[in-house]
Write an enzyme that holds these catalytic residues in place. Structure first.
Site, PDB file in Angstrom:
ATOM      1  N   MET A   1     -16.891  65.976 -64.621  1.00  0.00           N
ATOM      2  CA  MET A   1     -17.460  64.398 -64.609  1.00  0.00           C
ATOM      3  C   MET A   1     -16.575  63.207 -64.812  1.00  0.00           C
ATOM      4  O   MET A   1     -16.367  62.682 -65.697  1.00  0.00           O
ATOM      5  CB  MET A   1     -18.400  64.205 -65.869  1.00  0.00           C
ATOM      6  CG  MET A   1     -19.865  65.297 -65.546  1.00  0.00           C
ATOM      7  SD  MET A   1     -20.471  65.251 -67.290  1.00  0.00           S
ATOM      8  CE  MET A   1     -19.639  66.516 -68.196  1.00  0.00           C
TER       9      MET A   1
ATOM     10  N   GLN B   1     -27.577  58.587 -64.041  1.00  0.00           N
ATOM     11  CA  GLN B   1     -26.862  57.566 -64.628  1.00  0.00           C
ATOM     12  C   GLN B   1     -27.356  56.199 -64.341  1.00  0.00           C
ATOM     13  O   GLN B   1     -28.027  55.411 -64.881  1.00  0.00           O
ATOM     14  CB  GLN B   1     -25.494  57.582 -64.971  1.00  0.00           C
ATOM     15  CG  GLN B   1     -24.805  58.919 -65.463  1.00  0.00           C
ATOM     16  CD  GLN B   1     -23.222  58.964 -65.430  1.00  0.00           C
ATOM     17  OE1 GLN B   1     -22.759  58.143 -64.336  1.00  0.00           O
ATOM     18  NE2 GLN B   1     -22.513  59.352 -66.228  1.00  0.00           N
TER      19      GLN B   1
ATOM     20  N   THR C   1     -15.859  63.816 -70.904  1.00  0.00           N
ATOM     21  CA  THR C   1     -16.304  62.351 -70.178  1.00  0.00           C
ATOM     22  C   THR C   1     -16.511  61.622 -71.440  1.00  0.00           C
ATOM     23  O   THR C   1     -17.053  61.857 -72.607  1.00  0.00           O
ATOM     24  CB  THR C   1     -17.614  62.638 -69.555  1.00  0.00           C
ATOM     25  OG1 THR C   1     -18.046  61.351 -69.386  1.00  0.00           O
ATOM     26  CG2 THR C   1     -18.473  63.457 -70.171  1.00  0.00           C
TER      27      THR C   1
ATOM     28  N   THR D   1     -18.509  58.473 -70.924  1.00  0.00           N
ATOM     29  CA  THR D   1     -20.139  57.942 -70.853  1.00  0.00           C
ATOM     30  C   THR D   1     -20.771  58.975 -71.367  1.00  0.00           C
ATOM     31  O   THR D   1     -21.968  58.463 -71.748  1.00  0.00           O
ATOM     32  CB  THR D   1     -20.068  57.501 -69.335  1.00  0.00           C
ATOM     33  OG1 THR D   1     -19.356  56.692 -68.794  1.00  0.00           O
ATOM     34  CG2 THR D   1     -21.590  57.172 -69.028  1.00  0.00           C
TER      35      THR D   1
ATOM     36  N   CYS E   1     -12.469  55.747 -70.091  1.00  0.00           N
ATOM     37  CA  CYS E   1     -12.869  56.526 -68.985  1.00  0.00           C
ATOM     38  C   CYS E   1     -12.016  57.583 -68.742  1.00  0.00           C
ATOM     39  O   CYS E   1     -10.903  57.196 -68.730  1.00  0.00           O
ATOM     40  CB  CYS E   1     -13.370  55.837 -67.765  1.00  0.00           C
ATOM     41  SG  CYS E   1     -14.231  56.646 -66.350  1.00  0.00           S
ATOM     42  N   THR E   2     -12.350  58.934 -68.556  1.00  0.00           N
ATOM     43  CA  THR E   2     -11.405  59.772 -68.424  1.00  0.00           C
ATOM     44  C   THR E   2     -10.560  59.827 -67.172  1.00  0.00           C
ATOM     45  O   THR E   2      -9.666  60.399 -66.948  1.00  0.00           O
ATOM     46  CB  THR E   2     -12.014  61.083 -68.623  1.00  0.00           C
ATOM     47  OG1 THR E   2     -13.208  61.380 -67.693  1.00  0.00           O
ATOM     48  CG2 THR E   2     -12.330  61.362 -70.119  1.00  0.00           C
ATOM     49  N   GLU E   3     -10.867  58.744 -66.062  1.00  0.00           N
ATOM     50  CA  GLU E   3     -10.324  58.951 -64.893  1.00  0.00           C
ATOM     51  C   GLU E   3      -9.242  57.523 -64.963  1.00  0.00           C
ATOM     52  O   GLU E   3      -8.345  57.602 -64.329  1.00  0.00           O
ATOM     53  CB  GLU E   3     -11.050  58.601 -63.921  1.00  0.00           C
ATOM     54  CG  GLU E   3     -11.898  59.752 -63.140  1.00  0.00           C
ATOM     55  CD  GLU E   3     -13.146  60.032 -64.003  1.00  0.00           C
ATOM     56  OE1 GLU E   3     -12.993  61.560 -64.031  1.00  0.00           O
ATOM     57  OE2 GLU E   3     -13.606  59.262 -64.886  1.00  0.00           O
TER      58      GLU E   3
END
Length: 231
Positions: free
Chosen positions: A10, A52, A83, A85, A196-198
């Site tokens: 995710m 989501q 993740t 979220t 956010c992990t991105e």
């Protein structure tokens, strides 16, 4: 050394960062050919993303509960949900398994407290920036949270889903994010959470003088700490 249970996918772009960081931390701590003991369950993010944006968090919880049970059954000693979220459904996930969950907001708050940060900016998906599950978790630790303006939140959110989760990194998105970081600092934030992990794929500490707190790096480091201390 305990076995780390990862629920990832995710997106997979950030999950591979978790895997790399966790193994690097284990190598640094133990030396030689040591690597982490890991069980990974990777979901199909397209299913999660659709739910989501439909607001069907119950269905997302059911997916992650099934994943958590599988990871536990495979021998994991604790869970790491890769993740920010989806920590919105942390409580039903925790209730469904008998092993502990290392909550990403708690891990981040601990680092903020250690560094004396009492007011922090937050970047993430709209869900993370606008809903209570993440902000209130930080506030429980005595951390004041500043979020971007509405147009800024829309820009941050769209870049995450339309670019970063697809592995696309653009110069204009980076410039916009850095402008938003600066604006949060001007509003009193002593640092900014990359919630956010991105986002760590797009901006890093070398890009700004404002302290950045990358939740992926923090979460991975604390996962290794748990694995070694509890082992």
């Amino acid at each position: 050394m305990k076995t780390i249970g990862l629920i990832g996918g995710m997106s997979w772009e950030s999950t591979q960062t978790y895997y790399r960081l966790i193994n690097q931390h284990v190598r640094d701590a133990l030396g030689g050919l040591h690597s982490a003991k890991v069980v990974l369950y990777s979901v199909d993010f397209a299913e999660i993303e659709a739910l989501q944006h439909q607001g069907d968090w119950q269905a997302t919880a059911e997916i992650l509960v099934a994943a958590g049970k599988s990871v536990e059954a495979a021998g994991a000693d604790f869970l790491v949900l890769c993740t920010n979220t989806m920590h919105k459904v942390a409580e039903p996930l925790e209730a469904a398994v008998s092993i502990p969950l290392l909550h990403i907001a708690d891990a981040t708050a601990q680092v903020l407290q250690q560094q004396g940060v009492g007011c922090v900016g937050l970047l993430g998906t709209r869900f993370t920036m606008e809903q209570a599950f993440y902000i209130e978790r930080l506030q429980r630790h005595g951390i004041e949270v500043v979020v971007p303006t509405e147009p800024q939140r829309e820009r941050v959110h769209s870049v995450i889903y339309q670019e970063l989760c697809l592995g696309v990194v653009k110069a204009d998105a980076k410039a916009d994010y850095l402008d938003i970081v600066d604006s949060l600092a001007e509003r009193g934030a002593q640092g900014v959470i990359l919630g956010c992990t991105e986002i760590g794929l797009l901006i890093q500490q070398a890009d700004t003088s404002v302290p950045l707190f990358d939740t992926t790096e923090i979460h991975a480091a604390q996962a290794v700490q748990w694995a070694l201390e509890r082992g």
